[in-house]
Design a protein around this motif. Structure first.
Motif, PDB file in Angstrom:
ATOM      1  N   GLY A 118      -6.143  -0.750  -3.170  1.00 38.69           N
ATOM      2  CA  GLY A 118      -5.584   0.592  -3.241  1.00 38.69           C
ATOM      3  C   GLY A 118      -4.607   0.854  -2.108  1.00 38.69           C
ATOM      4  O   GLY A 118      -3.518   1.415  -2.332  1.00 38.69           O
ATOM      5  N   ALA A 119      -4.969   0.447  -0.895  1.00 36.31           N
ATOM      6  CA  ALA A 119      -4.074   0.632   0.248  1.00 36.31           C
ATOM      7  C   ALA A 119      -2.773  -0.139   0.052  1.00 36.31           C
ATOM      8  O   ALA A 119      -1.682   0.361   0.383  1.00 36.31           O
ATOM      9  CB  ALA A 119      -4.775   0.181   1.526  1.00 36.31           C
ATOM     10  N   ALA A 120      -2.864  -1.357  -0.498  1.00 39.93           N
ATOM     11  CA  ALA A 120      -1.657  -2.143  -0.765  1.00 39.93           C
ATOM     12  C   ALA A 120      -0.762  -1.429  -1.779  1.00 39.93           C
ATOM     13  O   ALA A 120       0.466  -1.378  -1.610  1.00 39.93           O
ATOM     14  CB  ALA A 120      -2.050  -3.531  -1.283  1.00 39.93           C
ATOM     15  N   VAL A 125       4.230   1.643  -2.580  1.00 41.98           N
ATOM     16  CA  VAL A 125       4.860   2.827  -3.163  1.00 41.98           C
ATOM     17  C   VAL A 125       5.603   3.630  -2.105  1.00 41.98           C
ATOM     18  O   VAL A 125       6.710   4.148  -2.351  1.00 41.98           O
ATOM     19  CB  VAL A 125       3.802   3.710  -3.857  1.00 41.98           C
ATOM     20  CG1 VAL A 125       4.369   5.087  -4.216  1.00 41.98           C
ATOM     21  CG2 VAL A 125       3.287   3.025  -5.121  1.00 41.98           C
ATOM     22  N   THR A 126       5.043   3.732  -0.910  1.00 45.02           N
ATOM     23  CA  THR A 126       5.630   4.592   0.119  1.00 45.02           C
ATOM     24  C   THR A 126       6.621   3.872   1.019  1.00 45.02           C
ATOM     25  O   THR A 126       7.688   4.402   1.331  1.00 45.02           O
ATOM     26  CB  THR A 126       4.522   5.201   0.993  1.00 45.02           C
ATOM     27  OG1 THR A 126       3.724   4.156   1.568  1.00 45.02           O
ATOM     28  CG2 THR A 126       3.634   6.113   0.170  1.00 45.02           C
ATOM     29  N   ARG A 127       6.278   2.667   1.470  1.00 51.24           N
ATOM     30  CA  ARG A 127       7.128   1.982   2.448  1.00 51.24           C
ATOM     31  C   ARG A 127       8.341   1.311   1.817  1.00 51.24           C
ATOM     32  O   ARG A 127       9.410   1.248   2.420  1.00 51.24           O
ATOM     33  CB  ARG A 127       6.309   0.928   3.225  1.00 51.24           C
ATOM     34  CG  ARG A 127       5.079   1.491   3.922  1.00 51.24           C
ATOM     35  CD  ARG A 127       5.435   2.608   4.881  1.00 51.24           C
ATOM     36  NE  ARG A 127       4.250   3.153   5.528  1.00 51.24           N
ATOM     37  CZ  ARG A 127       4.242   4.236   6.282  1.00 51.24           C
ATOM     38  NH1 ARG A 127       5.370   4.887   6.502  1.00 51.24           N
ATOM     39  NH2 ARG A 127       3.126   4.674   6.826  1.00 51.24           N
ATOM     40  N   VAL A 135       4.443  -1.242  -9.289  1.00 55.10           N
ATOM     41  CA  VAL A 135       3.523  -1.740  -8.268  1.00 55.10           C
ATOM     42  C   VAL A 135       2.156  -2.041  -8.865  1.00 55.10           C
ATOM     43  O   VAL A 135       1.590  -3.129  -8.660  1.00 55.10           O
ATOM     44  CB  VAL A 135       3.379  -0.714  -7.123  1.00 55.10           C
ATOM     45  CG1 VAL A 135       2.238  -1.107  -6.190  1.00 55.10           C
ATOM     46  CG2 VAL A 135       4.679  -0.605  -6.349  1.00 55.10           C
ATOM     47  N   THR A 136       1.605  -1.080  -9.593  1.00 54.85           N
ATOM     48  CA  THR A 136       0.242  -1.260 -10.110  1.00 54.85           C
ATOM     49  C   THR A 136       0.200  -2.230 -11.279  1.00 54.85           C
ATOM     50  O   THR A 136      -0.828  -2.860 -11.516  1.00 54.85           O
ATOM     51  CB  THR A 136      -0.366   0.093 -10.516  1.00 54.85           C
ATOM     52  OG1 THR A 136       0.451   0.724 -11.517  1.00 54.85           O
ATOM     53  CG2 THR A 136      -0.465   1.024  -9.314  1.00 54.85           C
ATOM     54  N   LYS A 222       3.918  10.621   2.809  1.00 57.92           N
ATOM     55  CA  LYS A 222       3.664   9.183   2.694  1.00 57.92           C
ATOM     56  C   LYS A 222       2.238   8.852   3.084  1.00 57.92           C
ATOM     57  O   LYS A 222       1.572   8.038   2.433  1.00 57.92           O
ATOM     58  CB  LYS A 222       4.655   8.394   3.555  1.00 57.92           C
ATOM     59  CG  LYS A 222       6.083   8.427   3.019  1.00 57.92           C
ATOM     60  CD  LYS A 222       7.007   7.542   3.846  1.00 57.92           C
ATOM     61  CE  LYS A 222       8.414   7.539   3.273  1.00 57.92           C
ATOM     62  NZ  LYS A 222       9.335   6.670   4.065  1.00 57.92           N
ATOM     63  N   ARG A 223       1.765   9.501   4.142  1.00 61.40           N
ATOM     64  CA  ARG A 223       0.390   9.269   4.573  1.00 61.40           C
ATOM     65  C   ARG A 223      -0.590   9.777   3.516  1.00 61.40           C
ATOM     66  O   ARG A 223      -1.622   9.140   3.258  1.00 61.40           O
ATOM     67  CB  ARG A 223       0.135   9.980   5.904  1.00 61.40           C
ATOM     68  CG  ARG A 223      -1.205   9.657   6.535  1.00 61.40           C
ATOM     69  CD  ARG A 223      -1.373  10.403   7.838  1.00 61.40           C
ATOM     70  NE  ARG A 223      -0.304  10.066   8.775  1.00 61.40           N
ATOM     71  CZ  ARG A 223      -0.093  10.702   9.922  1.00 61.40           C
ATOM     72  NH1 ARG A 223      -0.873  11.722  10.258  1.00 61.40           N
ATOM     73  NH2 ARG A 223       0.881  10.333  10.718  1.00 61.40           N
ATOM     74  N   VAL A 224      -0.266  10.891   2.904  1.00 61.68           N
ATOM     75  CA  VAL A 224      -1.123  11.427   1.841  1.00 61.68           C
ATOM     76  C   VAL A 224      -1.210  10.445   0.683  1.00 61.68           C
ATOM     77  O   VAL A 224      -2.294  10.168   0.152  1.00 61.68           O
ATOM     78  CB  VAL A 224      -0.596  12.794   1.353  1.00 61.68           C
ATOM     79  CG1 VAL A 224      -1.325  13.224   0.074  1.00 61.68           C
ATOM     80  CG2 VAL A 224      -0.765  13.853   2.433  1.00 61.68           C
TER      81      VAL A 224
END
Length: 330
Positions: A118-120, A125-127, A135-136, A222-224
């Protein structure tokens, strides 16, 4: 902010009214109508044993759909959740059986692996600003391949009792209820509270509703997003444990259609695919709708292919209603 849940203040209406929004009323009506229809068409539908079966069938998909809801609320989508869940189950079962690790540690590592997926997803998605769909979709193939490589296409059996304990049942009102079902309901109530009562929940809705406006108000969008995909991964790991409890094995073939089933439950539960609107309790209702329709049609002797056809029609209708309501609101 245009959504009921996102706009709700942290003080004001009673807690239950903030957790159960207007978006859940339509799905609830559909659930009651479906239940009434099948109870008329087949006598078996209202039996305690049948209710127990429906609850067990909804347990895994409903939990997956809970994680999917978090992602869709941010206007994303997660096609990898079923494959990630399957990999988590293989990690848990192989570590407990072949690695002889304590079951609690094996489960913790399996959930951690799902959280890493999930973190990946969130970081990509954000970076790198890749679309969540791409992505998924890629992560689905990665998780699917790793599941088969790590398991060597072998089902893991002979599990310790601690891994399957959530599949045990107790009797409630003449119906056998699994402990895993209680875990699922508790998770839905927990996230209903978190999304309606905490700053993180408000930020999730704000990010899905209008990410640029949310960023300008000081929300670290992005953090959210990374946190949402990571938390969703944790939920997928819990769904994997529930799957193990239900089947008593680690099956490398599991999870191949659950991603679509989870999206179906989310959409039928009234959560908008465009983000920023919906409620997790609606997703629980959506999962029950899917479970009741498939169960009821099976009891009526309808072939499985027609069950899939009807489910597809329901999804299109739900998205159409959502689109029309957005147009009226704009």
């Amino acid at each position: 902010m245009s959504t009921e849940t996102a706009a709700a203040p942290l003080t004001g209406p009673p807690l239950w009214r903030r957790m159960v929004t207007g978006s859940t009323l339509g799905p609830l009506a559909a659930l009651l109508i479906a239940g009434a229809f099948f109870s008329i068409r087949t006598e078996q539908f209202l039996s305690a044993g049948n209710f127990s079966l429906i609850i067990q069938q909804v347990m895994v998909v409903g939990t997956l759909a809970l994680g999917q809801t978090l992602v869709i609320l941010t206007a994303g989508i997660d096609l990898s959740n079923g494959a990630v869940m399957a990999f988590g189950t293989i990690v848990m079962t192989k570590l407990a059986v072949d690695g002889s690790l304590p079951p609690v540690l094996a489960v913790a590592l399996g959930v951690l692996v799902c959280a890493a997926f999930g973190a990946a997803n969130g970081l990509l998605v954000t970076r790198i600003a890749l679309p969540p769909f791409i992505v998924t979709l890629g992560m689905l193939n990665i998780a699917f391949a790793l599941t088969h490589i790590y398991s060597k296409d072998q089902t893991v059996s002979g599990l310790p009792g601690a891994l399957t304990a959530l599949g045990n049942t107790f009797t409630l009102g003449g119906t056998d209820v699994t402990y895993g079902s209680i875990v699922t309901i508790a998770l839905f109530l927990l996230f209903a509270y978190v999304l309606s009562q905490t700053a993180w929940g408000r930020h999730v809705y704000a990010t899905g509703n209008n990410p640029e406006a949310a960023r300008l108000t000081g929300i670290a969008t992005k953090r959210v997003l990374v946190s949402v995909y990571t938390v969703a991964g944790v939920v997928y790991g819990i769904a994997g444990l529930l799957l193990i409890a239900r089947t008593s094995v680690g099956d490398p073939q599991a999870g191949q259609t659950e991603n679509l089933d989870s999206i179906t439950a989310v959409v039928l539960g009234g959560t908008s695919l465009f983000g920023g609107r919906g409620a997790v309790l609606g997703t629980l209702i959506g999962a029950l709708i899917v479970g009741i329709f498939r169960n009821g049609l099976q009891l009526m002797g309808v072939q499985s292919i027609y069950q899939t056809l009807i489910t597809g029609v329901l999804v299109i209708l739900a998205v159409t209603v959502d689109q029309l309501s957005r147009r009226r609101a704009s």
